[in-house]
Design an enzyme around this catalytic site. Structure first.
Site, mmCIF file in Angstrom:
data_model
loop_
_atom_site.group_PDB
_atom_site.id
_atom_site.type_symbol
_atom_site.label_atom_id
_atom_site.label_comp_id
_atom_site.label_asym_id
_atom_site.label_seq_id
_atom_site.Cartn_x
_atom_site.Cartn_y
_atom_site.Cartn_z
ATOM 1 N N ALA A 1 13.345 48.410 124.953
ATOM 2 C CA ALA A 1 14.761 48.131 125.221
ATOM 3 C C ALA A 1 15.208 48.810 126.510
ATOM 4 C CB ALA A 1 15.633 48.584 124.044
ATOM 5 N N GLN B 1 2.269 47.307 116.330
ATOM 6 C CA GLN B 1 0.986 46.616 116.204
ATOM 7 C C GLN B 1 1.153 45.109 116.039
ATOM 8 O OE1 GLN B 1 -0.772 48.370 112.739
ATOM 9 N NE2 GLN B 1 -1.299 50.285 113.760
ATOM 10 N N GLU C 1 2.859 36.051 110.084
ATOM 11 C CA GLU C 1 3.170 37.293 109.385
ATOM 12 C C GLU C 1 4.121 37.018 108.235
ATOM 13 O OE1 GLU C 1 4.223 40.613 111.804
ATOM 14 O OE2 GLU C 1 2.478 40.411 113.104
ATOM 15 N N HIS D 1 7.542 50.259 105.393
ATOM 16 C CA HIS D 1 6.359 49.436 105.650
ATOM 17 C C HIS D 1 5.394 49.599 104.486
ATOM 18 C CE1 HIS D 1 2.882 47.640 107.565
ATOM 19 N NE2 HIS D 1 3.677 47.197 108.510
ATOM 20 N N ARG E 1 8.942 42.473 103.458
ATOM 21 C CA ARG E 1 8.479 43.854 103.345
ATOM 22 C C ARG E 1 9.124 44.627 102.209
ATOM 23 N NH1 ARG E 1 8.248 45.371 109.806
ATOM 24 N NH2 ARG E 1 6.195 44.462 110.189
ATOM 25 N N HIS F 1 9.823 52.881 107.930
ATOM 26 C CA HIS F 1 9.324 52.152 109.092
ATOM 27 C C HIS F 1 10.414 51.804 110.098
ATOM 28 C CE1 HIS F 1 6.644 49.612 111.357
ATOM 29 N NE2 HIS F 1 7.348 48.510 111.122
ATOM 30 N N ARG G 1 14.498 43.558 107.804
ATOM 31 C CA ARG G 1 14.029 42.946 109.050
ATOM 32 C C ARG G 1 12.825 42.048 108.815
ATOM 33 N NH1 ARG G 1 10.133 44.137 112.678
ATOM 34 N NH2 ARG G 1 9.710 46.263 111.974
#
Length: 540
Positions: free
Chosen positions: A19, A51, A122, A240, A287, A350, A385
């Site tokens: 950012a 990652q 994902e 996570h 998640r 996370h 998220r």
């Protein structure tokens, strides 16, 4: 546009992850004068650790049947429909243009022999739309390229970089420039700014187990809160699912969601899969769902492992090492090999979905103060998220924030129409609280599962404590974490029903209309830390 268009405005960017780096480059592209401050070396921080990848619907994805509308829906659904729809549309609609810009800055996304992006899948994505750089080292690849571009801009005299500078306070005095206070080499320094962008990253140091680096100390949230800014959605902390068990292998780190995207499964020590019984998407569920399932296995006395052996068998020997070189190397250093045996994992803190409340242009509730990246809450992530949206969000909204910083009229700030804003009371008494104690409290009461009684206990302890640390730098960081912990505790107590990553085991249901309220928090009698310390000395 040239620099003259901006008049005498002086821009300060705090933080040098993706950012901050993107913001600095956008400022130089616009010709705006800018200082970039970073508390460690340029580029150090959480972004380098990413990652997974960068989610984007490119022309290639469109041709394969993907769409921006699908990305929007996936993002809103993963966020438990708590995300801001306009902001999410801006996020997803800007992705392809961002990819083009990044390639102009020499970012090398992974491609096949035909020159097509190697698009990954994902959790909770409905299509293959994840771009990677260097396999499982996307964050590091992005930071390296952007850092080189920023260094080139510095050498060309287009910006100033101040490294190893921990910003301790922001003083806003009406229409006068903001004074940025920072520590460098244990000495206090200051800098004047017409507009400040906070891009300081996350808060993982609040927890005993986190995927974040040690420098993730909620600096931006603490700075903004003390400056009087509204902080929102802080009850939503993402865990996570697959950090290699740090009690067994403290240096092994995280195993990316992309490994499950390739087909790895979660099992307990008996070899039993459990995700398929919990969610139809199994290991590719959002998640928060996977993290709670893993946590429940441990509570039932089981161990959880990620098993990627079938992925290796299906794709041939050496596939995992080629696809995930960084993860493979870290595991190998700890005597582990995904291709040969399951790896023990735990859920760990996370990402923070909430943060400094902003609009889609990075404006906060304080004129002259802007925020982007994990420390900000643009509302795109909602209550949870979507995988690989964090790098995208950080860069899309950092670039937009710079445009607002350079062109906003004095006094502009974000609206608070969609918020119920509460005031956080000042602590009453001051028992000493050190970082290890704070970590234990956060793990116990602000983890995957929460209870009303536990949150009441935590609020009582924090409201009767004051952070103590040996050095000025350590005290500043602990003060930021302490402020952040108080806001999370109050926000989690306020939301009595479960939503997304916020799971109240004592809730009587979830999804009710009243659960869609977005809560904001502002400190009572907000004041810079240096004034707080002076007051403590006077009252000692």
């Amino acid at each position: 546009m040239n620099q003259a268009a901006f008049g005498p405005k002086a821009l300060v960017i705090i933080g040098s992850g993706v950012a901050g780096l993107c913001a600095a480059l956008e400022a130089t592209r616009l010709g705006a004068p800018v200082h970039l401050l970073t508390k460690l070396n340029l580029g150090d921080g959480n972004s380098t650790c990413a990652q997974g990848g960068l989610s984007a619907v490119t022309a290639q994805g469109l041709a394969a049947g993907d769409s921006v509308a699908s990305h929007v829906t996936d993002t809103l659904r993963a966020g438990a429909w708590h995300g801001g729809e306009v902001a999410v549309q801006e996020l997803c609609g800007s992705a392809a243009d961002l990819v083009d810009t990044l390639e102009e800055y020499a970012v090398q996304f992974d491609k096949d022999s035909s020159g097509n992006y190697q698009l990954g899948l994902e959790a909770a994505h409905s299509a293959h739309r994840i771009l990677h750089a260097g396999g499982d080292a996307t964050g590091a690849g992005l930071v390296a390229a952007l850092k080189q571009a920023v260094r080139s801009a510095q050498q060309a005299g287009q910006l100033e970089i101040v490294e190893n500078a921990l910003v301790t306070d922001l003083e806003f005095n009406g229409s006068a420039p903001c004074t940025v206070h920072y520590l460098q080499a244990e000495e206090s320094q200051q800098l004047a700014a017409d507009a400040v962008l906070l891009a300081t990253g996350g808060l993982g140091s609040l927890y005993e187990a986190s995927t974040n680096p040690h420098g993730a100390t909620a600096d931006g949230i603490g700075l903004a809160a003390r400056a009087g800014a509204v902080i929102s959605d802080m009850e939503f902390i993402q865990f996570h699912p697959t950090l290699v068990d740090p009690q067994l292998y403290p240096e092994a780190g995280m195993i990316s969601e992309a490994v499950r995207g390739e087909g790895a499964v979660l099992i307990n020590e008996l070899g039993q899969r459990f995700m398929a019984e919990i969610d139809e998407r199994a290991e590719l569920a959002p998640r928060d769902v996977v993290a709670r399932a893993i946590h429940a296995q441990y509570q039932a006395g089981h161990q959880v492992l990620i098993d990627a052996r079938a992925v290796e068998s299906r794709n041939g020997a050496g596939f995992l090492a080629r696809r995930f070189p960084s993860i493979t190397a870290r595991l190998e250093a700890c005597g582990l090999d995904m291709a040969l045996a399951p790896i023990p994992v735990v859920a760990a803190q996370h990402y923070a979905m909430g943060g400094i409340h902003t609009d889609a242009n990075g404006r906060t509730s304080v004129p002259g103060l802007y925020a982007a990246g994990e420390c900000a809450n643009t509302t795109v992530h909602g209550a949870n998220r979507l995988a690989s949206n964090s790098l995208l969000e950080a860069m899309v909204f950092a670039r937009k924030a710079v445009h607002a910083m350079a062109t906003d009229a004095p006094g502009q700030s974000c609206t608070l129409d969609d918020l119920v804003v509460n005031q956080l009371p000042a602590p009453e008494t001051q028992a000493p609280l050190e970082l290890p104690q704070l970590k234990v409290l956060a793990n116990k009461h602000l983890g995957v599962y929460r209870t009303g009684s536990g949150l009441e206990e935590l609020v009582a302890v924090l409201d009767s404590s004051t952070p103590v640390a040996q050095g000025e730098r350590e005290l500043a960081e602990l003060g930021n974490l302490y402020t952040c912990a108080r806001i999370i505790a109050y926000a989690a107590r306020q939301r009595t029903k479960s939503l997304g990553a916020h799971h109240r085991v004592d809730a009587d249901g979830e999804g009710a209309a009243e659960n869609n309220v977005r809560y904001g928090w502002v400190l009572e009698a907000a004041q810079p830390m240096n004034q707080q310390l002076e007051n403590k000395e006077v009252n000692a």
